[in-house]
Scaffold this active site. Structure first.
Site, mmCIF file in Angstrom:
data_model
loop_
_atom_site.group_PDB
_atom_site.id
_atom_site.type_symbol
_atom_site.label_atom_id
_atom_site.label_comp_id
_atom_site.label_asym_id
_atom_site.label_seq_id
_atom_site.Cartn_x
_atom_site.Cartn_y
_atom_site.Cartn_z
ATOM 1 N N ARG A 76 34.997 24.554 -4.304
ATOM 2 C CA ARG A 76 35.708 25.946 -4.541
ATOM 3 C C ARG A 76 35.852 26.159 -5.788
ATOM 4 O O ARG A 76 36.670 25.193 -6.796
ATOM 5 C CB ARG A 76 36.624 25.810 -3.556
ATOM 6 C CG ARG A 76 36.563 26.738 -2.590
ATOM 7 C CD ARG A 76 37.598 26.263 -1.508
ATOM 8 N NE ARG A 76 38.242 24.621 -1.522
ATOM 9 C CZ ARG A 76 39.783 24.394 -1.331
ATOM 10 N NH1 ARG A 76 40.334 25.592 -0.940
ATOM 11 N NH2 ARG A 76 39.963 23.468 -1.262
ATOM 12 N N GLU A 77 35.471 26.433 -6.475
ATOM 13 C CA GLU A 77 36.429 26.759 -8.331
ATOM 14 C C GLU A 77 37.884 27.189 -8.201
ATOM 15 O O GLU A 77 38.278 27.333 -7.352
ATOM 16 C CB GLU A 77 35.409 28.124 -9.018
ATOM 17 C CG GLU A 77 34.569 27.941 -9.151
ATOM 18 C CD GLU A 77 33.779 28.870 -10.035
ATOM 19 O OE1 GLU A 77 32.820 29.323 -10.283
ATOM 20 O OE2 GLU A 77 34.033 29.143 -11.054
ATOM 21 N N GLY A 109 34.667 37.336 -4.826
ATOM 22 C CA GLY A 109 33.672 37.599 -6.444
ATOM 23 C C GLY A 109 33.637 36.024 -6.133
ATOM 24 O O GLY A 109 33.316 34.842 -5.573
ATOM 25 N N ASN A 148 28.983 29.360 3.916
ATOM 26 C CA ASN A 148 29.018 30.799 2.875
ATOM 27 C C ASN A 148 29.195 32.115 3.076
ATOM 28 O O ASN A 148 29.877 33.213 3.373
ATOM 29 C CB ASN A 148 28.362 30.749 1.408
ATOM 30 C CG ASN A 148 29.655 30.167 0.266
ATOM 31 O OD1 ASN A 148 29.937 29.051 0.610
ATOM 32 N ND2 ASN A 148 28.387 29.246 -0.806
ATOM 33 N N CYS A 195 29.403 32.519 -6.290
ATOM 34 C CA CYS A 195 28.157 31.628 -5.258
ATOM 35 C C CYS A 195 28.649 32.988 -3.983
ATOM 36 O O CYS A 195 27.501 33.465 -3.731
ATOM 37 C CB CYS A 195 29.271 30.039 -4.461
ATOM 38 S SG CYS A 195 28.655 29.546 -5.467
ATOM 39 N N LEU A 237 41.317 34.705 5.857
ATOM 40 C CA LEU A 237 42.583 36.032 6.262
ATOM 41 C C LEU A 237 42.821 36.966 5.754
ATOM 42 O O LEU A 237 43.275 37.894 6.137
ATOM 43 C CB LEU A 237 42.527 35.422 8.155
ATOM 44 C CG LEU A 237 41.869 34.923 9.263
ATOM 45 C CD1 LEU A 237 41.744 34.912 10.352
ATOM 46 C CD2 LEU A 237 40.614 36.445 9.163
ATOM 47 N N GLU A 245 26.713 20.932 -1.297
ATOM 48 C CA GLU A 245 28.244 20.610 -1.595
ATOM 49 C C GLU A 245 28.822 22.058 -1.274
ATOM 50 O O GLU A 245 28.238 23.372 -1.150
ATOM 51 C CB GLU A 245 28.186 20.091 -3.158
ATOM 52 C CG GLU A 245 27.350 21.654 -4.457
ATOM 53 C CD GLU A 245 28.673 22.930 -4.484
ATOM 54 O OE1 GLU A 245 27.642 23.469 -4.441
ATOM 55 O OE2 GLU A 245 29.479 23.267 -4.396
ATOM 56 N N PHE A 246 30.352 22.310 -1.004
ATOM 57 C CA PHE A 246 30.749 23.012 -0.938
ATOM 58 C C PHE A 246 31.901 22.859 -1.186
ATOM 59 O O PHE A 246 33.242 23.360 -1.432
ATOM 60 C CB PHE A 246 31.662 22.801 0.912
ATOM 61 C CG PHE A 246 30.343 22.928 1.641
ATOM 62 C CD1 PHE A 246 29.904 21.432 2.068
ATOM 63 C CD2 PHE A 246 29.869 23.670 2.559
ATOM 64 C CE1 PHE A 246 28.451 21.455 1.999
ATOM 65 C CE2 PHE A 246 28.602 23.134 3.034
ATOM 66 C CZ PHE A 246 28.317 22.018 3.695
#
Ligand code: UDX
Length: 436
Positions: free
Chosen positions: A148-149, A256, A206, A259, A249, A145-146
């Protein structure tokens, strides 16, 4: 990741959720996520009320009562930087034990981030410990899975692509069918891979994101030495190049979360064991580790030493829209400030309790950003929560003893702060008289 995936899948499928943590199961049963994640509570509440998402405290029931089992357990970093696969192994054992009681074919899918070779060697051999055999009694896939929190629901409902690592065609076909039914006409591109490539795609994804950010932070350090230079302008300029892209960028206090730090270290450690030195990723980690100290250095230079000074931190979570402080730069910054004998006040919209559990009464916990600025001699903007973007120069001027602001996430417009308060910022070249 497991709860978000399960809740979203339950909007179209019937889902059975198992966890060894009974307290989590109880919270989920009440339609309440045990952590802060935008939109998750709404979806969870709906699917629980609809009865589409059931929970069970028996992993045997979970496997016998379903056609496919996703392994969504944590793979923490151990002391050597390698992935600790203990939870994956115990999950595979539970499934193996359950398969012994099942007569129909069952698909097992590893969703956790695991080093290359884990699924095909470790998970497969555990699943075959009993009488069941891969390709006959069960199927095996690796489906990274990708998420993002802070935008995990969005990323689950609208992924850029789906990676299906498959032990055999039947396994891949089954998982692809599930996703075709789930996404319907919104189906993203599906890549069918072998298990090793699927595992590597996750780590490489990642590691590249982390390297991109560390590259921006490296150029930020250069910009700070050049009067007039500004990393936000430099990165904006290169981001127009379609081959580079503008995302990831933003120079700042570093990456942090659970992951990027874990996966970069695990990839370097796994590669080293295979005799391959991932120098670029190692350097990305080194650059990142230095960001919190760099932030404190900017503060020290701005106020001429921090001993006994009152410093206020705006933002504690590792990024906005989450209460997660795992590997958050704020933790290293606070440790350094306390070592320098500064008096530290902190404010964050949601992560305060998590920080208080670590630092206890060593810090002053404020209820608002304004309270955090009261009597402060240096403010450090660490997490770019939207509410902090609304603060004006007067908000700092009126409340701080000495209005010095270190913008660690470049959210403040230099022009509107110019000649009003002393603003130092990551990646900003100081005017000649300020550069030491
Ligand atoms: C990341 C990956 O994006 C996601 O695909 C994977 O599944 C899990 O790890 P996450 O850690 O939740 O997601 O957050 P992300 O948005 O990637 O940010 C990671 C860190 O990088 C944060 O600390 C953020 O502040 C930092 N970051 C990100 C920057 O410093 N600059 C940027 O330009 C982008």
């Amino acid at each position: 990741m497991g709860l978000t995936s399960a809740s979203c899948l339950a909007t179209k499928c019937d889902v059975l959720g198992f966890d060894t943590n009974a307290k989590k199961i109880e919270e989920v049963k009440l339609g309440k996520a045990p952590f802060f994640e935008p939109r998750l509570d709404d979806i969870l509440d709906k699917v629980i009320k609809k009865g589409a998402f059931q929970t069970t405290s028996s992993y045997v029931d979970a496997v016998l009562g379903s056609n496919v089992t996703f392994i969504c357990v944590d793979t923490p970093t151990d002391a050597s930087g390698s992935s600790n696969l203990g939870y994956v192994e115990s999950a595979a054992s539970m499934i193996a034990e359950s398969l012994e009681m099942k007569s129909s074919w069952h698909l097992v899918v590893v969703k956790s981030t695991v080093p290359p070779g884990t699924t095909s060697q470790i998970v497969k051999s555990i699943l075959e410990r009993g009488s069941k055999r891969l390709g006959v009694d069960f199927g095996l896939c690796m489906n990274p899975e990708f998420l993002r929190e802070g935008s995990a629901v969005e990323d689950m409902l609208n992924p850029d692509r789906i990676i299906i690592g498959e032990a055999d065609k039947k396994s891949g076909d089954n998982l692809e069918q599930l996703f075709r039914e789930f996404y319907g006409e919104k189906l993203p591109p599906i890549l069918r891979e072998n298990l090793e490539n699927a595992e590597l795609i996750k780590y490489t994804n990642n590691a590249f994101l982390a390297t991109k950010v560390s590259f921006a932070n490296m150029i930020a350090n250069l910009c700070e030495q050049i009067p007039g230079a500004d990393v936000t302008h430099v990165m904006k300029g290169i981001g127009y190049d379609k081959r580079i892209g503008s995302q990831f960028l933003s120079a700042g206090v570093g990456w942090g979360g659970s992951c990027l730090p874990k996966d970069t270290r695990a990839l370097v450690s796994t590669s080293k064991k295979l005799g391959c030195d991932l120098m670029l990723v190692r350097d990305a980690i080194t650059i990142n580790d230095e960001r919190p100290r760099h932030m404190v250095k900017l503060a020290e230079e701005a106020v001429g030493g921090l001993n006994g000074k009152c410093v206020s931190l705006l933002g504690l979570s590792f990024k906005p829209k989450t209460d997660d402080i795992r590997n958050a730069p704020s933790l290293s910054i606070i440790k350094s400030l306390l070592e320098l004998n500064a008096r530290v006040s902190v404010y964050d919209p949601v992560a305060m309790e998590n920080v208080q559990r670590i630092f206890g009464d060593k810090l002053t916990y404020c209820k608002t950003a304004f309270e955090c600025l009261e009597r402060s001699e240096c403010c450090m903007l660490v997490t770019e929560w939207d509410e902090f973007k609304l603060l004006t120069p007067d908000d700092f001027l009126k409340r701080m003893n000495t209005p010095v602001l270190i913008d660690g996430r470049r959210i403040y417009d230099l022009k509107s702060f110019e000649h009003k308060i002393e603003l130092r910022a990551i990646g900003l070249g100081q005017s000649r008289d300020a550069v030491k």
